[in-house]
Design an enzyme around this catalytic site. Sequence first.
Site, PDB file in Angstrom:
ATOM      1  N   ASN A 175      -6.637  13.447   0.551  1.00 40.77           N
ATOM      2  CA  ASN A 175      -6.729  12.768   1.012  1.00 40.77           C
ATOM      3  C   ASN A 175      -6.951  12.120   2.366  1.00 40.77           C
ATOM      4  O   ASN A 175      -6.663  12.244   3.698  1.00 40.77           O
ATOM      5  CB  ASN A 175      -5.360  12.507   1.256  1.00 40.77           C
ATOM      6  CG  ASN A 175      -4.904  10.732   1.576  1.00 40.77           C
ATOM      7  OD1 ASN A 175      -5.690   9.901   1.723  1.00 40.77           O
ATOM      8  ND2 ASN A 175      -3.437   9.720   1.407  1.00 40.77           N
ATOM      9  N   LYS A 204      -7.878   9.629   3.619  1.00 43.05           N
ATOM     10  CA  LYS A 204      -7.395   7.723   4.436  1.00 43.05           C
ATOM     11  C   LYS A 204      -8.800   7.172   4.804  1.00 43.05           C
ATOM     12  O   LYS A 204      -9.473   7.268   4.037  1.00 43.05           O
ATOM     13  CB  LYS A 204      -5.829   9.052   5.507  1.00 43.05           C
ATOM     14  CG  LYS A 204      -5.222   9.331   4.830  1.00 43.05           C
ATOM     15  CD  LYS A 204      -3.893   9.684   5.923  1.00 43.05           C
ATOM     16  CE  LYS A 204      -2.807  11.000   5.573  1.00 43.05           C
ATOM     17  NZ  LYS A 204      -1.851  10.701   6.033  1.00 43.05           N
ATOM     18  N   HIS A 232       1.247   5.714  -1.651  1.00 40.83           N
ATOM     19  CA  HIS A 232       1.236   6.515  -0.895  1.00 40.83           C
ATOM     20  C   HIS A 232       1.482   5.644   0.287  1.00 40.83           C
ATOM     21  O   HIS A 232       1.756   4.845   0.344  1.00 40.83           O
ATOM     22  CB  HIS A 232       0.428   6.786   0.133  1.00 40.83           C
ATOM     23  CG  HIS A 232      -0.378   7.936   1.281  1.00 40.83           C
ATOM     24  ND1 HIS A 232       0.381   6.975   2.634  1.00 40.83           N
ATOM     25  CD2 HIS A 232      -0.213   8.903   1.144  1.00 40.83           C
ATOM     26  CE1 HIS A 232      -0.048   8.478   3.016  1.00 40.83           C
ATOM     27  NE2 HIS A 232       0.014   9.572   1.856  1.00 40.83           N
ATOM     28  N   GLU A 246       2.215   5.440   3.479  1.00 40.27           N
ATOM     29  CA  GLU A 246       1.372   4.533   4.753  1.00 40.27           C
ATOM     30  C   GLU A 246       1.063   3.452   3.574  1.00 40.27           C
ATOM     31  O   GLU A 246       0.871   1.978   3.835  1.00 40.27           O
ATOM     32  CB  GLU A 246       0.187   5.000   4.548  1.00 40.27           C
ATOM     33  CG  GLU A 246       0.297   6.403   6.004  1.00 40.27           C
ATOM     34  CD  GLU A 246      -0.660   7.435   5.616  1.00 40.27           C
ATOM     35  OE1 GLU A 246      -1.737   7.178   5.531  1.00 40.27           O
ATOM     36  OE2 GLU A 246      -0.647   8.713   6.508  1.00 40.27           O
ATOM     37  N   GLU A 252       6.237  14.156  -0.870  1.00 40.97           N
ATOM     38  CA  GLU A 252       6.212  13.510  -0.091  1.00 40.97           C
ATOM     39  C   GLU A 252       6.868  13.283   0.779  1.00 40.97           C
ATOM     40  O   GLU A 252       6.741  12.233   1.093  1.00 40.97           O
ATOM     41  CB  GLU A 252       4.937  13.186   0.322  1.00 40.97           C
ATOM     42  CG  GLU A 252       3.134  13.236  -0.243  1.00 40.97           C
ATOM     43  CD  GLU A 252       1.567  12.976   0.586  1.00 40.97           C
ATOM     44  OE1 GLU A 252       1.410  13.584   1.454  1.00 40.97           O
ATOM     45  OE2 GLU A 252       1.522  11.410   0.888  1.00 40.97           O
ATOM     46  N   GLY A 274       1.645  13.616   8.282  1.00 40.48           N
ATOM     47  CA  GLY A 274       1.013  13.443  10.038  1.00 40.48           C
ATOM     48  C   GLY A 274       1.151  14.339  10.933  1.00 40.48           C
ATOM     49  O   GLY A 274       1.831  14.681  10.980  1.00 40.48           O
ATOM     50  N   SER A 293       1.708  17.456   5.627  1.00 46.43           N
ATOM     51  CA  SER A 293       1.307  18.625   6.467  1.00 46.43           C
ATOM     52  C   SER A 293       1.225  20.311   6.271  1.00 46.43           C
ATOM     53  O   SER A 293       0.876  21.026   6.673  1.00 46.43           O
ATOM     54  CB  SER A 293       2.458  19.543   7.852  1.00 46.43           C
ATOM     55  OG  SER A 293       3.011  18.129   8.251  1.00 46.43           O
TER      56      SER A 293
END
Length: 246
Positions: free
Chosen positions: A9, A11, A87, A89, A157, A163, A204
Amino acid sequence: MSKKIIISNWKMNPTSLKEAVKLAKASDKKDVVLCVPFVYLKEVKKVIKKAKLGAQDVFTEESGAYTGEISVKMLADIGVKYVILGHSERRAMGENNEKVNKKIKTLIDIGITPVLCIGEKERDENHDYLIFVKKQIEECLSGINKNLINKMVIAYEPIWAIGKNAFREATPAEFLEMKIFIKKVIINILGDKIEIPSIIYGGSVDEKNTRWFAEDGEADGFLIGRASLDSKKFKEIVKICETLKR
Ligand code: PGA
């Protein structure tokens, strides 16, 4: 030999097409899915031979007056095979279970694999986080054809492990417990005559903890953020997955 699915990913990275193409070429391995920003999809598609092409979101409708949106048909037309949905985010920007549910159905209909992200913000002593994850699964999978459930991937996740501001790394035991829980919730909804989808871990992930999550956590694969932008680390992760026994 085990076969893990490794989903990167990227991002909102990298910031130039040149870098994106370079990273794609360096990450072009079997069992890898590269989920890249929309603007790089076509060029990345041209340079990958083994990896599959993925996007990081899609809109709920197929076409029409929706300024700025990208539809499932558009993605299918340029060869996208996987799409990350829900996700954390994106959920922070308004994505909810209802929208994710609609997107899952349109993706499966067209033959693209949805990668459904679920996970709690924090772990509490009362185990309310289990209720939270259960609700995410129930609402996101509502009305899904049980014969098609294996056409998707579920990524657990935990938000607290994602992150650079991660509270801490999750442990393989925490993942394994959640994997069993997710399976149970899916069976409760759809019955036990189904093929359970791959349940992968994200948060992570790097070259140091991959083996640990795969062996002790029994992860079916990984969703990788930061480490997917570092081709050395990413290749190391792929190499570890290739050598796993189960
Ligand atoms: P991370 O991100 O690997 O950088 O923690 C994972 C993700 O957000 O999918």
